[in-house]
Design a protein around this motif. Structure first.
Motif, PDB file in Angstrom:
ATOM      1  N   SER A 113      32.212 -43.361  29.941  1.00  0.00           N
ATOM      2  CA  SER A 113      31.317 -43.950  31.004  1.00  0.00           C
ATOM      3  C   SER A 113      31.616 -45.212  31.847  1.00  0.00           C
ATOM      4  O   SER A 113      32.431 -46.087  31.091  1.00  0.00           O
ATOM      5  N   HIS A 115      30.418 -48.542  34.202  1.00  0.00           N
ATOM      6  CA  HIS A 115      28.973 -49.216  34.553  1.00  0.00           C
ATOM      7  C   HIS A 115      29.545 -50.678  35.070  1.00  0.00           C
ATOM      8  O   HIS A 115      30.503 -51.243  34.789  1.00  0.00           O
ATOM      9  N   TRP A 152      23.957 -43.000  38.343  1.00  0.00           N
ATOM     10  CA  TRP A 152      22.758 -43.827  38.505  1.00  0.00           C
ATOM     11  C   TRP A 152      22.917 -45.069  39.325  1.00  0.00           C
ATOM     12  O   TRP A 152      24.118 -45.657  39.399  1.00  0.00           O
ATOM     13  N   MET A 190      33.555 -39.228  25.332  1.00  0.00           N
ATOM     14  CA  MET A 190      32.706 -39.282  26.603  1.00  0.00           C
ATOM     15  C   MET A 190      32.991 -40.630  27.022  1.00  0.00           C
ATOM     16  O   MET A 190      33.008 -41.608  26.550  1.00  0.00           O
ATOM     17  N   ARG A 205      28.289 -34.761  33.996  1.00  0.00           N
ATOM     18  CA  ARG A 205      28.241 -35.861  34.515  1.00  0.00           C
ATOM     19  C   ARG A 205      26.878 -36.553  35.475  1.00  0.00           C
ATOM     20  O   ARG A 205      26.270 -35.677  36.152  1.00  0.00           O
ATOM     21  N   ASN A 206      26.743 -37.882  35.248  1.00  0.00           N
ATOM     22  CA  ASN A 206      25.260 -38.365  35.881  1.00  0.00           C
ATOM     23  C   ASN A 206      25.791 -39.541  36.502  1.00  0.00           C
ATOM     24  O   ASN A 206      26.565 -40.398  35.971  1.00  0.00           O
ATOM     25  N   GLY A 248      26.280 -46.915  37.741  1.00  0.00           N
ATOM     26  CA  GLY A 248      27.347 -46.413  36.631  1.00  0.00           C
ATOM     27  C   GLY A 248      27.522 -44.859  36.866  1.00  0.00           C
ATOM     28  O   GLY A 248      26.626 -44.014  37.614  1.00  0.00           O
ATOM     29  N   ILE A 249      28.389 -44.360  35.942  1.00  0.00           N
ATOM     30  CA  ILE A 249      28.676 -42.826  35.980  1.00  0.00           C
ATOM     31  C   ILE A 249      28.876 -42.694  34.450  1.00  0.00           C
ATOM     32  O   ILE A 249      29.610 -43.339  33.612  1.00  0.00           O
ATOM     33  N   ASP A 250      27.918 -41.748  33.862  1.00  0.00           N
ATOM     34  CA  ASP A 250      28.169 -41.369  32.421  1.00  0.00           C
ATOM     35  C   ASP A 250      28.630 -40.065  32.391  1.00  0.00           C
ATOM     36  O   ASP A 250      28.488 -39.170  33.287  1.00  0.00           O
ATOM     37  N   ASN A 251      29.651 -39.746  31.221  1.00  0.00           N
ATOM     38  CA  ASN A 251      30.212 -38.626  31.107  1.00  0.00           C
ATOM     39  C   ASN A 251      31.249 -38.249  32.283  1.00  0.00           C
ATOM     40  O   ASN A 251      31.276 -37.379  32.936  1.00  0.00           O
ATOM     41  N   LEU A 252      32.046 -39.242  32.580  1.00  0.00           N
ATOM     42  CA  LEU A 252      33.026 -39.397  33.745  1.00  0.00           C
ATOM     43  C   LEU A 252      33.848 -38.176  34.116  1.00  0.00           C
ATOM     44  O   LEU A 252      33.766 -37.495  35.205  1.00  0.00           O
ATOM     45  N   ASP A 294      32.795 -35.001  32.769  1.00  0.00           N
ATOM     46  CA  ASP A 294      32.196 -34.071  32.441  1.00  0.00           C
ATOM     47  C   ASP A 294      32.487 -32.925  31.622  1.00  0.00           C
ATOM     48  O   ASP A 294      32.427 -31.845  31.493  1.00  0.00           O
TER      49      ASP A 294
END
Length: 63
Positions: free
Chosen positions: A3, A5, A56, A1, A53-54, A19-23, A25
Motif C-alpha cells: 500500500s 499513502h 482513496w 500486499m 486495488r483501492n 492512498g492506494i491499497d493493494n497496489l 491487485d
C-alpha cells in the motif's frame, strides 16, 4: 500486499491524504477473514478475499 499513502498539510488546520491499497491487485485474505468466516456460515477454512486495488482520498479539517 503493498500500500502507498501520502499526505500534505495545506495549512495548520487542513490536511489532505491520498492512498492506494493493494497496489499490485493481489488476491489476498486478511487474517480475520480466514478465521472468522465460520461464524457467518462458511467452513472455517474458507478463504474470503479482500477487495482488489483501492484508491482513496481523505481530508481532515480541524475547527
Amino acid at each position: 500486499m503493498v500500500s502507498l499513502h501520502a499526505g500534505s498539510a495545506v495549512n495548520p488546520r487542513f490536511k489532505v491524504t491520498a492512498g492506494i491499497d493493494n497496489l499490485f491487485d493481489e488476491a489476498c485474505a486478511e487474517h480475520p477473514n480466514l478465521a472468522g468466516s465460520a461464524g457467518f456460515g462458511s467452513a472455517g477454512a474458507a478463504r474470503i478475499n479482500a477487495p482488489g486495488r483501492n484508491m482513496w482520498l481523505r481530508s481532515d479539517w480541524k475547527f
